[in-house]
Write a protein that holds these residues in place. Structure first.
Motif, PDB file in Angstrom:
ATOM      1  N   ALA A   1       0.841  -1.193   0.000  1.00  0.00           N
ATOM      2  CA  ALA A   1       0.000   0.000   0.000  1.00  0.00           C
ATOM      3  C   ALA A   1       0.879   1.248   0.000  1.00  0.00           C
ATOM      4  N   ASP A   2       0.237   2.411  -0.048  1.00  0.00           N
ATOM      5  CA  ASP A   2       0.916   3.713  -0.025  1.00  0.00           C
ATOM      6  C   ASP A   2       1.747   3.980  -1.269  1.00  0.00           C
ATOM      7  N   VAL A   3       1.459   3.270  -2.333  1.00  0.00           N
ATOM      8  CA  VAL A   3       2.006   3.560  -3.646  1.00  0.00           C
ATOM      9  C   VAL A   3       0.931   3.115  -4.641  1.00  0.00           C
ATOM     10  N   ALA A   4       0.785   3.852  -5.725  1.00  0.00           N
ATOM     11  CA  ALA A   4      -0.257   3.540  -6.707  1.00  0.00           C
ATOM     12  C   ALA A   4       0.317   2.666  -7.826  1.00  0.00           C
ATOM     13  N   TYR A   5      -0.595   2.082  -8.604  1.00  0.00           N
ATOM     14  CA  TYR A   5      -0.223   1.207  -9.699  1.00  0.00           C
ATOM     15  C   TYR A   5      -1.083   1.549 -10.917  1.00  0.00           C
ATOM     16  N   SER A   6      -0.453   1.600 -12.066  1.00  0.00           N
ATOM     17  CA  SER A   6      -1.206   1.782 -13.296  1.00  0.00           C
ATOM     18  C   SER A   6      -2.289   0.712 -13.407  1.00  0.00           C
ATOM     19  N   TYR A   7      -3.384   1.069 -14.059  1.00  0.00           N
ATOM     20  CA  TYR A   7      -4.470   0.094 -14.244  1.00  0.00           C
ATOM     21  C   TYR A   7      -3.985  -1.137 -14.995  1.00  0.00           C
ATOM     22  N   LYS A   8      -2.871  -1.007 -15.700  1.00  0.00           N
ATOM     23  CA  LYS A   8      -2.326  -2.150 -16.440  1.00  0.00           C
ATOM     24  C   LYS A   8      -1.881  -3.270 -15.505  1.00  0.00           C
ATOM     25  N   PHE A   9      -1.625  -2.938 -14.219  1.00  0.00           N
ATOM     26  CA  PHE A   9      -1.201  -3.928 -13.243  1.00  0.00           C
ATOM     27  C   PHE A   9      -2.375  -4.736 -12.687  1.00  0.00           C
ATOM     28  N   ASP A  10      -3.594  -4.339 -13.024  1.00  0.00           N
ATOM     29  CA  ASP A  10      -4.774  -4.974 -12.422  1.00  0.00           C
ATOM     30  C   ASP A  10      -4.893  -6.447 -12.782  1.00  0.00           C
ATOM     31  N   ASP A  11      -4.350  -6.838 -13.917  1.00  0.00           N
ATOM     32  CA  ASP A  11      -4.467  -8.237 -14.348  1.00  0.00           C
ATOM     33  C   ASP A  11      -3.442  -9.161 -13.689  1.00  0.00           C
ATOM     34  N   LEU A  12      -2.502  -8.602 -12.945  1.00  0.00           N
ATOM     35  CA  LEU A  12      -1.499  -9.425 -12.259  1.00  0.00           C
ATOM     36  C   LEU A  12      -2.044  -9.923 -10.932  1.00  0.00           C
ATOM     37  N   PHE A  13      -1.610 -11.099 -10.515  1.00  0.00           N
ATOM     38  CA  PHE A  13      -1.936 -11.564  -9.172  1.00  0.00           C
ATOM     39  C   PHE A  13      -1.351 -10.592  -8.155  1.00  0.00           C
TER      40      PHE A  13
END
Length: 295
Positions: free
Chosen positions: A269-281
């Motif tokens: 947490a406390d860091v964001a992720y591009s929506y492209k990372f949503d498909d990763l476990f």
């Protein structure tokens, strides 16, 4: 003429459309090097967001020399590793040559002596470094194969590189996520043939070690051994796992057989992720994300 054979494959590549290599001056580059993989991530520091991830699986690679050769081949075709203008560069190494000692006992002139007590070092082939865990008042002393360090230095001749051991990245991230919980918690980061075990309590880190396993039976032996040594009950305690493990793997199945409560960890947490990372476990690439918490 370069006669080195290619023994890697790009198993995952994620790139946010908004990222451009020209943005490197306000981005951090993270690189993890292990016997089985070389992984790269980019964080946009202005947005505090992961925007790039690349995972190179190493195939039929057995020695540090061979890892260094594959890293050189990857660099030759990878604009991220060719770029010199990053805001910060952090590299983690995965091996069993490390030890943690209290900061009050640490004398930098004797760091090699401390590590010799725990590791069989060849000083013709290894370089010794240290990383201070200010939140633990402890120092992680670790060794890196000289050929790997020289390769990284050659890749980034214009920029200082922060070096950490895999365990330091995991410790920083787990402590950041766990906070100061009252209960003692068991965590495991799983790699192919290696498992890193951590026990964290309200007082901080209580245990950290890396074990080499060759079979699921070896793997569960070390997990149960650590639980017994740390007086954690497999019938009542929960183990949180990250890394290269899946719900249908033999490792996960044997964990469930011997430990009542097994759960997969989440991205830090406390860091964001591009929506492209949503498909990763959620539990994959935890060691790569964790470099973000090494200051």
């Amino acid at each position: 003429m370069n006669t080195t054979s290619t023994h890697f494959r790009l198993s995952h590549k994620i790139k946010d459309e908004a990222f451009k290599i020209t943005q490197s001056s306000y981005c951090n580059l993270y690189l993890t090097i292990s016997p089985r993989s070389i992984r790269i991530a980019v964080v946009n520091t202005d947005r505090n967001k992961f925007v790039v991830l690349e995972d190179y699986e190493l195939l039929s690679v057995f020695t540090p020399q061979q890892i260094a050769e594959q890293l050189q081949l990857i660099t030759a075709e990878n604009p991220l590793l060719q770029e010199q203008g990053w805001n910060a560069i952090r590299v983690s190494y995965s091996n069993q040559h490390f030890t943690l000692i209290p900061e009050t006992l640490y004398d930098p002139t004797h760091k090699t002596d401390y590590l010799r007590l725990h590791s069989d070092l060849n000083m013709q082939e290894n370089l010794v470094f240290s990383y201070r865990h200010n939140n633990l008042e402890a120092v992680n002393i670790f060794a890196i194969d000289m050929i790997l360090q020289q390769t990284v230095d050659n890749i980034f001749p214009e920029r200082p590189v922060q070096l950490v051991h895999l365990t330091s990245a995991l410790i920083q991230s787990v402590l950041h996520q766990a906070g100061r919980k009252n209960e003692r918690c068991l965590y495991a980061y799983v790699q192919r043939n290696y498992v890193t075990m951590l026990v964290v309590s309200q007082s901080g880190l209580e245990f950290c070690n890396i074990f080499h396993y060759l079979s699921p039976e070896d793997f569960i032996y070390f997990v149960v051994f650590v639980m017994q040594e740390q007086k954690l009950n497999p019938e009542t305690e929960t183990i949180t796992v990250w890394g290269d493990i899946t719900h249908d793997s033999s490792l996960f199945n044997i964990l469930q057989k011997y430990i009542r409560q097994v759960r997969f960890g989440r991205k830090p947490a406390d860091v964001a992720y591009s929506y492209k990372f949503d498909d990763l476990f959620e539990y994959r690439y935890f060691e790569l994300y964790s470099l973000h918490f090494c200051e």
